[in-house]
Design an enzyme around this catalytic site. Sequence first.
Site, PDB file in Angstrom:
ATOM      1  N   ASN A  90      21.230  25.234 -33.261  1.00 15.52           N
ATOM      2  CA  ASN A  90      22.309  24.248 -33.318  1.00 15.52           C
ATOM      3  C   ASN A  90      23.040  24.250 -31.973  1.00 15.52           C
ATOM      4  O   ASN A  90      22.796  25.123 -31.139  1.00 15.52           O
ATOM      5  CB  ASN A  90      23.251  24.506 -34.498  1.00 15.52           C
ATOM      6  CG  ASN A  90      23.736  25.939 -34.523  1.00 15.52           C
ATOM      7  OD1 ASN A  90      24.193  26.463 -33.508  1.00 15.52           O
ATOM      8  ND2 ASN A  90      23.616  26.592 -35.661  1.00 15.52           N
TER       9      ASN A  90
ATOM     10  N   ASP B 251       4.488  31.594 -40.483  1.00 10.76           N
ATOM     11  CA  ASP B 251       5.827  31.980 -40.038  1.00 10.76           C
ATOM     12  C   ASP B 251       5.822  32.052 -38.503  1.00 10.76           C
ATOM     13  O   ASP B 251       4.981  32.748 -37.928  1.00 10.76           O
ATOM     14  CB  ASP B 251       6.142  33.358 -40.649  1.00 10.76           C
ATOM     15  CG  ASP B 251       7.527  33.859 -40.321  1.00 10.76           C
ATOM     16  OD1 ASP B 251       8.089  33.495 -39.253  1.00 10.76           O
ATOM     17  OD2 ASP B 251       8.061  34.635 -41.127  1.00 10.76           O
ATOM     18  N   ILE B 252       6.737  31.356 -37.877  1.00  8.72           N
ATOM     19  CA  ILE B 252       6.715  31.273 -36.413  1.00  8.72           C
ATOM     20  C   ILE B 252       6.980  32.631 -35.752  1.00  8.72           C
ATOM     21  O   ILE B 252       6.494  32.885 -34.647  1.00  8.72           O
ATOM     22  CB  ILE B 252       7.692  30.186 -35.897  1.00  8.72           C
ATOM     23  CG1 ILE B 252       7.339  29.788 -34.465  1.00  8.72           C
ATOM     24  CG2 ILE B 252       9.148  30.637 -36.027  1.00  8.72           C
ATOM     25  CD1 ILE B 252       7.967  28.500 -34.008  1.00  8.72           C
TER      26      ILE B 252
ATOM     27  N   ASP C  31      16.042  29.253 -37.518  1.00  8.03           N
ATOM     28  CA  ASP C  31      16.995  29.880 -36.597  1.00  8.03           C
ATOM     29  C   ASP C  31      17.362  31.291 -37.094  1.00  8.03           C
ATOM     30  O   ASP C  31      17.282  32.280 -36.335  1.00  8.03           O
ATOM     31  CB  ASP C  31      18.246  28.986 -36.552  1.00  8.03           C
ATOM     32  CG  ASP C  31      19.159  29.282 -35.378  1.00  8.03           C
ATOM     33  OD1 ASP C  31      18.801  30.130 -34.545  1.00  8.03           O
ATOM     34  OD2 ASP C  31      20.229  28.650 -35.299  1.00  8.03           O
TER      35      ASP C  31
ATOM     36  N   SER D 212      14.247  19.757 -36.989  1.00 10.94           N
ATOM     37  CA  SER D 212      15.116  18.775 -37.680  1.00 10.94           C
ATOM     38  C   SER D 212      14.766  18.466 -39.133  1.00 10.94           C
ATOM     39  O   SER D 212      15.515  17.757 -39.796  1.00 10.94           O
ATOM     40  CB  SER D 212      15.199  17.434 -36.921  1.00 10.94           C
ATOM     41  OG  SER D 212      16.103  17.527 -35.838  1.00 10.94           O
TER      42      SER D 212
ATOM     43  N   GLY E 282      14.528  20.413 -41.749  1.00 13.44           N
ATOM     44  CA  GLY E 282      15.134  21.258 -42.778  1.00 13.44           C
ATOM     45  C   GLY E 282      16.555  20.790 -43.027  1.00 13.44           C
ATOM     46  O   GLY E 282      16.781  19.683 -43.521  1.00 13.44           O
TER      47      GLY E 282
ATOM     48  N   TYR F 202      18.693  19.590 -41.123  1.00 12.54           N
ATOM     49  CA  TYR F 202      19.094  18.363 -40.415  1.00 12.54           C
ATOM     50  C   TYR F 202      18.530  17.085 -41.042  1.00 12.54           C
ATOM     51  O   TYR F 202      18.825  15.976 -40.582  1.00 12.54           O
ATOM     52  CB  TYR F 202      18.746  18.452 -38.934  1.00 12.54           C
ATOM     53  CG  TYR F 202      19.725  19.298 -38.127  1.00 12.54           C
ATOM     54  CD1 TYR F 202      20.756  19.994 -38.750  1.00 12.54           C
ATOM     55  CD2 TYR F 202      19.620  19.388 -36.736  1.00 12.54           C
ATOM     56  CE1 TYR F 202      21.645  20.768 -38.018  1.00 12.54           C
ATOM     57  CE2 TYR F 202      20.520  20.152 -35.998  1.00 12.54           C
ATOM     58  CZ  TYR F 202      21.526  20.843 -36.640  1.00 12.54           C
ATOM     59  OH  TYR F 202      22.409  21.598 -35.907  1.00 12.54           O
TER      60      TYR F 202
ATOM     61  N   GLY G 198      17.606  28.825 -42.035  1.00 10.56           N
ATOM     62  CA  GLY G 198      16.277  28.294 -41.732  1.00 10.56           C
ATOM     63  C   GLY G 198      15.534  29.093 -40.685  1.00 10.56           C
ATOM     64  O   GLY G 198      15.629  30.323 -40.634  1.00 10.56           O
TER      65      GLY G 198
HETATM   66  P1  ADP Z   1      16.813  22.000 -38.657  1.00 10.84           P
HETATM   67  O1  ADP Z   1      18.281  22.399 -38.727  1.00 10.84           O
HETATM   68  O2  ADP Z   1      16.377  21.615 -37.269  1.00 10.84           O
HETATM   69  O3  ADP Z   1      16.455  21.004 -39.708  1.00 10.84           O
HETATM   70  P2  ADP Z   1      15.708  24.222 -40.242  1.00 10.84           P
HETATM   71  O4  ADP Z   1      15.544  25.629 -39.796  1.00 10.84           O
HETATM   72  O5  ADP Z   1      16.670  23.950 -41.347  1.00 10.84           O
HETATM   73  O6  ADP Z   1      16.025  23.368 -38.922  1.00 10.84           O
HETATM   74  O7  ADP Z   1      14.295  23.665 -40.692  1.00 10.84           O
HETATM   75  C1  ADP Z   1      13.267  23.348 -39.802  1.00 10.84           C
HETATM   76  C2  ADP Z   1      11.923  23.721 -40.424  1.00 10.84           C
HETATM   77  O8  ADP Z   1      11.679  25.118 -40.217  1.00 10.84           O
HETATM   78  C3  ADP Z   1      11.845  23.514 -41.934  1.00 10.84           C
HETATM   79  O9  ADP Z   1      10.659  22.792 -42.215  1.00 10.84           O
HETATM   80  C4  ADP Z   1      11.739  24.933 -42.485  1.00 10.84           C
HETATM   81  O10 ADP Z   1      10.936  24.972 -43.650  1.00 10.84           O
HETATM   82  C5  ADP Z   1      11.050  25.646 -41.355  1.00 10.84           C
HETATM   83  N1  ADP Z   1      11.130  27.114 -41.322  1.00 10.84           N
HETATM   84  C6  ADP Z   1      12.013  27.948 -41.924  1.00 10.84           C
HETATM   85  N2  ADP Z   1      11.729  29.229 -41.637  1.00 10.84           N
HETATM   86  C7  ADP Z   1      10.621  29.221 -40.831  1.00 10.84           C
HETATM   87  C8  ADP Z   1       9.805  30.227 -40.202  1.00 10.84           C
HETATM   88  N3  ADP Z   1      10.085  31.533 -40.323  1.00 10.84           N
HETATM   89  N4  ADP Z   1       8.754  29.816 -39.451  1.00 10.84           N
HETATM   90  C9  ADP Z   1       8.464  28.507 -39.298  1.00 10.84           C
HETATM   91  N5  ADP Z   1       9.179  27.514 -39.858  1.00 10.84           N
HETATM   92  C10 ADP Z   1      10.240  27.859 -40.618  1.00 10.84           C
END
Ligand code: ADP
Length: 182
Positions: free
Chosen positions: A30, A16-17, A40, A130, A132, A134, A38
């Site tokens: 966005n 988890d970031i 964000d 991008s 997820g 996107y 996601g």
């Molecule tokens: P985008 O709109 O750029 O596609 P998303 O947030 O929908 O962004 O997805 C981007 C990636 O982030 C996906 O692979 C998703 O699984 C991942 N993600 C979601 N939550 C977390 C988190 N807490 N830490 C790291 N990565 C995450």
Amino acid sequence: MERRLKYGVLRLIHGDITEQGVDAIVNAANSSLMGGGGVDGAIHRAAGPELHRECMEIIKKIGRLEPGGAVHTGSGRLRERGIKWVIHTVGPVWRGGKYREAEALERCYRNSMALARNLGAESMAFPSISTGAYGYPVEKAAEIALYAIIDELESHEGIEEVRMVLYSTYDFKIYAESLKSL
Ligand code: ADP
């Protein structure tokens, strides 16, 4: 899994970031910096309302953030975890690959790293931008992301560690395979 480059190390992490103890984390935002789902949503929840306020101040000045662009804010409550900055970048929406999506995605990584260097960050973490909501195919995105990070770590001093943080086991596997082949 890691790769040592001229000026720093690239690490692939399954996690988890918001839990990474690095100077800067990158948000896949966005164009309106409004916060969303996601990664964000996870970053805004963990950082608290200060992050949203700072994002709105930026939008007042610039209108919207174009795909490939990057801006920074403080980190709100994430400061308690050692994170000093959140870098907001906007990935391209995947539309089949003929709309310069690759270029925009590469700019996300390079501009975020340039901004981190200017801030004086020595460590930073990226999510898989991008891939997820996107819809960017993860195999293609992994190659672009890793190539851009490696090239930056081979050509610029300043950042000593970049973590590519993959949230799912599947994404981690794809990024690991891609890194082996680069
Ligand atoms: P985008 O709109 O750029 O596609 P998303 O947030 O929908 O962004 O997805 C981007 C990636 O982030 C996906 O692979 C998703 O699984 C991942 N993600 C979601 N939550 C977390 C988190 N807490 N830490 C790291 N990565 C995450």
